[in-house]
Design a protein around this motif. Structure first.
Motif, PDB file in Angstrom:
ATOM      1  N   HIS A 166       0.525  -1.009  -0.295  1.00 32.75           N
ATOM      2  CA  HIS A 166      -0.115   0.242  -0.146  1.00 32.75           C
ATOM      3  C   HIS A 166       0.885   1.106   0.375  1.00 32.75           C
ATOM      4  O   HIS A 166       1.400   1.605   1.075  1.00 32.75           O
ATOM      5  N   LYS A 167       0.629   2.517  -0.736  1.00 27.49           N
ATOM      6  CA  LYS A 167       1.532   3.219  -1.269  1.00 27.49           C
ATOM      7  C   LYS A 167       1.142   4.744  -1.061  1.00 27.49           C
ATOM      8  O   LYS A 167      -0.151   4.299  -1.831  1.00 27.49           O
ATOM      9  N   ILE A 168       1.135   5.370  -1.289  1.00 29.08           N
ATOM     10  CA  ILE A 168       1.153   7.032  -0.647  1.00 29.08           C
ATOM     11  C   ILE A 168       1.780   8.179  -1.598  1.00 29.08           C
ATOM     12  O   ILE A 168       3.198   7.700  -0.800  1.00 29.08           O
ATOM     13  N   ARG A 169       1.351   8.732  -2.311  1.00 31.52           N
ATOM     14  CA  ARG A 169       1.840   9.693  -2.973  1.00 31.52           C
ATOM     15  C   ARG A 169       1.984  10.828  -2.646  1.00 31.52           C
ATOM     16  O   ARG A 169       0.091  10.672  -2.785  1.00 31.52           O
ATOM     17  N   ASP A 170       1.589  11.718  -3.636  1.00 26.75           N
ATOM     18  CA  ASP A 170       1.882  13.556  -4.266  1.00 26.75           C
ATOM     19  C   ASP A 170       0.568  12.698  -5.236  1.00 26.75           C
ATOM     20  O   ASP A 170      -0.107  13.264  -5.391  1.00 26.75           O
ATOM     21  N   ARG A 171       1.293  11.982  -6.828  1.00 23.84           N
ATOM     22  CA  ARG A 171      -0.233  11.932  -7.094  1.00 23.84           C
ATOM     23  C   ARG A 171      -0.066  10.089  -7.472  1.00 23.84           C
ATOM     24  O   ARG A 171       1.114   9.553  -7.766  1.00 23.84           O
ATOM     25  N   GLU A 172      -0.872  10.304  -7.704  1.00 26.60           N
ATOM     26  CA  GLU A 172      -1.238   8.607  -8.029  1.00 26.60           C
ATOM     27  C   GLU A 172      -0.223   7.337  -8.611  1.00 26.60           C
ATOM     28  O   GLU A 172       0.520   6.644  -8.534  1.00 26.60           O
ATOM     29  N   SER A 173       0.556   7.852  -9.834  1.00 27.12           N
ATOM     30  CA  SER A 173       1.439   7.306 -10.449  1.00 27.12           C
ATOM     31  C   SER A 173       3.030   8.492 -11.015  1.00 27.12           C
ATOM     32  O   SER A 173       2.754   9.414 -10.397  1.00 27.12           O
ATOM     33  N   TYR A 174       3.362   7.568 -10.637  1.00 23.12           N
ATOM     34  CA  TYR A 174       5.189   7.544 -11.177  1.00 23.12           C
ATOM     35  C   TYR A 174       5.708   8.933 -10.259  1.00 23.12           C
ATOM     36  O   TYR A 174       6.543   9.511 -10.414  1.00 23.12           O
ATOM     37  N   ALA A 175       5.051   8.299  -8.939  1.00 21.09           N
ATOM     38  CA  ALA A 175       5.768   9.469  -7.606  1.00 21.09           C
ATOM     39  C   ALA A 175       6.141   8.288  -6.315  1.00 21.09           C
ATOM     40  O   ALA A 175       5.845   7.402  -6.459  1.00 21.09           O
ATOM     41  N   PHE A 176       7.516   8.984  -5.975  1.00 17.55           N
ATOM     42  CA  PHE A 176       7.549   8.251  -4.774  1.00 17.55           C
ATOM     43  C   PHE A 176       6.723   7.778  -3.717  1.00 17.55           C
ATOM     44  O   PHE A 176       6.144   8.989  -3.859  1.00 17.55           O
ATOM     45  N   ALA A 177       7.417   7.064  -2.835  1.00 18.80           N
ATOM     46  CA  ALA A 177       6.249   7.140  -1.481  1.00 18.80           C
ATOM     47  C   ALA A 177       6.579   8.386  -0.506  1.00 18.80           C
ATOM     48  O   ALA A 177       7.465   8.813  -0.080  1.00 18.80           O
ATOM     49  N   LEU A 178       5.453   9.133   0.052  1.00 12.93           N
ATOM     50  CA  LEU A 178       5.599   9.344   1.401  1.00 12.93           C
ATOM     51  C   LEU A 178       5.216   8.830   1.899  1.00 12.93           C
ATOM     52  O   LEU A 178       5.912   8.893   3.308  1.00 12.93           O
ATOM     53  N   ALA A 179       4.591   7.606   2.081  1.00 10.90           N
ATOM     54  CA  ALA A 179       4.279   6.251   3.105  1.00 10.90           C
ATOM     55  C   ALA A 179       4.175   5.626   2.485  1.00 10.90           C
ATOM     56  O   ALA A 179       3.201   5.259   1.490  1.00 10.90           O
ATOM     57  N   SER A 180       4.460   4.152   2.488  1.00 11.80           N
ATOM     58  CA  SER A 180       4.028   2.950   2.380  1.00 11.80           C
ATOM     59  C   SER A 180       3.820   1.520   3.036  1.00 11.80           C
ATOM     60  O   SER A 180       5.399   1.940   4.101  1.00 11.80           O
ATOM     61  N   ALA A 181       3.585  -0.116   3.183  1.00  9.06           N
ATOM     62  CA  ALA A 181       4.020  -0.722   3.343  1.00  9.06           C
ATOM     63  C   ALA A 181       3.479  -1.643   2.960  1.00  9.06           C
ATOM     64  O   ALA A 181       2.432  -1.961   2.243  1.00  9.06           O
ATOM     65  N   ALA A 182       3.984  -2.999   3.383  1.00  7.85           N
ATOM     66  CA  ALA A 182       4.034  -4.208   2.840  1.00  7.85           C
ATOM     67  C   ALA A 182       3.649  -4.809   3.959  1.00  7.85           C
ATOM     68  O   ALA A 182       4.344  -4.636   4.942  1.00  7.85           O
ATOM     69  N   VAL A 183       2.887  -5.625   3.832  1.00  8.51           N
ATOM     70  CA  VAL A 183       2.262  -6.381   4.429  1.00  8.51           C
ATOM     71  C   VAL A 183       2.117  -7.784   4.448  1.00  8.51           C
ATOM     72  O   VAL A 183       1.070  -7.887   3.157  1.00  8.51           O
ATOM     73  N   ALA A 184       1.834  -9.114   5.404  1.00 10.64           N
ATOM     74  CA  ALA A 184       1.440 -10.060   4.860  1.00 10.64           C
ATOM     75  C   ALA A 184       1.121 -10.684   6.539  1.00 10.64           C
ATOM     76  O   ALA A 184       1.502 -10.462   6.992  1.00 10.64           O
ATOM     77  N   LEU A 185      -0.092 -11.312   6.154  1.00 10.15           N
ATOM     78  CA  LEU A 185      -0.542 -12.553   6.956  1.00 10.15           C
ATOM     79  C   LEU A 185      -1.494 -13.329   7.468  1.00 10.15           C
ATOM     80  O   LEU A 185      -1.540 -14.329   5.899  1.00 10.15           O
ATOM     81  N   GLU A 186      -0.905 -14.041   7.752  1.00  7.45           N
ATOM     82  CA  GLU A 186      -1.485 -15.294   8.482  1.00  7.45           C
ATOM     83  C   GLU A 186      -2.386 -15.861   9.108  1.00  7.45           C
ATOM     84  O   GLU A 186      -2.390 -14.459  10.874  1.00  7.45           O
ATOM     85  N   MET A 187      -3.722 -16.336   9.448  1.00 13.21           N
ATOM     86  CA  MET A 187      -4.950 -16.483  10.145  1.00 13.21           C
ATOM     87  C   MET A 187      -4.878 -16.849   9.938  1.00 13.21           C
ATOM     88  O   MET A 187      -5.583 -17.890   9.278  1.00 13.21           O
ATOM     89  N   THR A 188      -6.494 -16.694  11.587  1.00 13.20           N
ATOM     90  CA  THR A 188      -7.289 -18.395  11.587  1.00 13.20           C
ATOM     91  C   THR A 188      -8.097 -17.553  11.647  1.00 13.20           C
ATOM     92  O   THR A 188      -9.041 -17.134  12.754  1.00 13.20           O
ATOM     93  N   GLY A 189      -9.015 -18.133  11.028  1.00 14.26           N
ATOM     94  CA  GLY A 189     -10.939 -17.038  10.942  1.00 14.26           C
ATOM     95  C   GLY A 189     -10.729 -15.443  10.356  1.00 14.26           C
ATOM     96  O   GLY A 189      -9.892 -15.098  10.079  1.00 14.26           O
ATOM     97  N   ASP A 190     -10.795 -15.325  12.194  1.00 18.54           N
ATOM     98  CA  ASP A 190     -10.752 -13.719  12.208  1.00 18.54           C
ATOM     99  C   ASP A 190      -9.371 -13.077  12.747  1.00 18.54           C
ATOM    100  O   ASP A 190      -8.839 -11.689  12.789  1.00 18.54           O
ATOM    101  N   THR A 191      -8.497 -14.523  13.435  1.00 19.65           N
ATOM    102  CA  THR A 191      -7.772 -14.079  14.376  1.00 19.65           C
ATOM    103  C   THR A 191      -5.883 -13.549  13.702  1.00 19.65           C
ATOM    104  O   THR A 191      -5.813 -14.704  12.502  1.00 19.65           O
ATOM    105  N   ILE A 192      -5.298 -13.081  13.654  1.00 17.54           N
ATOM    106  CA  ILE A 192      -3.982 -12.818  13.121  1.00 17.54           C
ATOM    107  C   ILE A 192      -2.780 -13.811  13.987  1.00 17.54           C
ATOM    108  O   ILE A 192      -3.056 -13.456  15.053  1.00 17.54           O
ATOM    109  N   THR A 193      -2.176 -14.890  13.031  1.00 20.98           N
ATOM    110  CA  THR A 193      -1.803 -15.076  14.099  1.00 20.98           C
ATOM    111  C   THR A 193      -0.476 -14.961  14.093  1.00 20.98           C
ATOM    112  O   THR A 193       0.330 -14.912  15.020  1.00 20.98           O
ATOM    113  N   ARG A 194       0.427 -14.940  13.023  1.00 24.44           N
ATOM    114  CA  ARG A 194       1.785 -13.711  12.334  1.00 24.44           C
ATOM    115  C   ARG A 194       1.353 -12.736  11.819  1.00 24.44           C
ATOM    116  O   ARG A 194       0.354 -13.472  10.193  1.00 24.44           O
ATOM    117  N   ALA A 195       2.198 -11.365  12.236  1.00 24.84           N
ATOM    118  CA  ALA A 195       1.989 -10.731  10.601  1.00 24.84           C
ATOM    119  C   ALA A 195       3.461 -10.421  10.468  1.00 24.84           C
ATOM    120  O   ALA A 195       4.393  -9.934  11.312  1.00 24.84           O
TER     121      ALA A 195
END
Length: 339
Positions: free
Chosen positions: A239-268
């Motif tokens: 997920h990348k937030i930038r001043d414009r939608e394309s061709y811009a460097f991130a003001l903030a970004s996050a890479a996230v991957a989740l292991e879940m059992t039901g709606d509970t996170i077992t590992r992030a």
């Protein structure tokens, strides 16, 4: 741009030999989408370029077995479009597809992308002391010991994590952030032989020597990137937030991957970009999510844990809350993806 000589290499041995024979002014080049820019700006001044893009086998994309393996010369566009990567590891595909224009992704390679240099405006404006608006501004990355004009200067785009009194330049990459979240490793080959390191060990915090950005030994070349396969790949996002939608460097970004059992996170797995001097892993945020049911409140609390210890400058304080909310949004997006 200063004059330089050029060698094309067909094998890694040829490239290593050419590098050794060329001496101190040698540089490897792959897609060239960053190096040529820096040469035109007078920041990089290689005397001899060694082209590694024609080395056989370095562009393979391998998705069988327990590990994803991307040859260093695989194009960003090709990896982002790979069927297995798109389906099972959206965090990797999205980091690549959001990184640049299609034209650049068609040229740029995934190995060289790891070695991008910062977008700090003081670093990129001229050699020696940069001239901006008629004034002279120092940069420790470009001219060690000269000082850092961004500290107390125009710092809206600068880092808030991993900074030092010598440098606050932000790490520019998207791909390395996703790889950091996924515990990737980097295969290297140099005069001393092959070695493999976790991607976390490739990058150096600025400390007192911000001009030394990577842990590569002289003459080493990136040959491949490996990513261990995990079920968390399907519940992932970049997920990348930038001043414009394309061709811009991130003001903030996050890479996230989740292991879940039901709606509970077992590992992030969480890594941040656009806010740190290196691709930034957030273990405190990961720990805060363990065995928790994901709600907006829990997600935002994890986001604040991810940015804990941030040190803002004059104009980039907004990045602290922006990064926390970027992580929170990424957690919700990843959790909603089907396995």
């Amino acid at each position: 741009m200063q004059r330089f000589s050029y060698t094309g290499s067909r094998t890694i041995d040829e490239a290593l030999t050419a590098f050794r024979e060329a001496g101190l002014g040698a540089r490897y080049i792959a897609g060239g989408t960053t190096l040529y820019d820096l040469m035109k700006l007078g920041i990089e001044r290689p005397e001899h370029l060694i082209d590694v893009t024609c080395i056989g086998g370095l562009d393979r994309i391998e998705t069988a077995g327990d590990t994803l393996r991307f040859g260093a010369n695989a194009r960003m566009a090709d990896v982002a479009a790979d069927r297995v990567v798109l389906r099972d590891y959206p965090v990797l595909a999205e980091a690549l597809s959001k990184a640049a224009s299609q034209q650049l992704r068609n040229m740029a390679t995934v190995g060289a992308n790891l070695l991008q240099r910062t977008r700090c405006l003081y670093f990129r404006n001229g050699s020696g002391a940069a001239t901006i608006g008629g004034g002279l501004y120092p940069c420790n990355k470009r001219s060690p010991g000269s000082g850092c004009a961004a500290i107390g200067g125009v710092d809206r785009a600068q880092a808030v994590l991993g900074t030092s009194d010598a440098c606050t330049a932000v790490s520019p990459g998207d791909w390395p952030v996703a790889l950091r979240a996924m515990d990737a490793s980097v295969e290297l080959l140099g005069p001393a032989g092959p070695r493999t390191i976790p991607i976390a060990q490739l990058y150096r915090l600025p400390g007192d020597t911000p001009d030394i950005e990577f842990t590569l030994s002289r003459g080493e070349i990136v040959t491949a990137i490996t990513v261990p396969k995990t079920a968390a790949g399907r519940r992932s996002t970049y997920h990348k937030i930038r001043d414009r939608e394309s061709y811009a460097f991130a003001l903030a970004s996050a890479a996230v991957a989740l292991e879940m059992t039901g709606d509970t996170i077992t590992r992030a797995r969480i890594a941040l970009g656009g806010v740190a001097t290196i691709p930034w892993r957030a273990p405190a945020a990961e720990a805060a999510l363990a065995n928790k049911r994901l709600t907006q409140e829990v997600a935002l609390a994890a986001g604040h844990a991810a940015i804990a210890g941030a040190r803002a400058g004059r104009q980039n304080g907004f990045k602290v809350e922006l990064a926390a909310r970027t992580v929170a949004d990424a957690l919700v997006i990843a959790a909603q993806r089907t396995v």
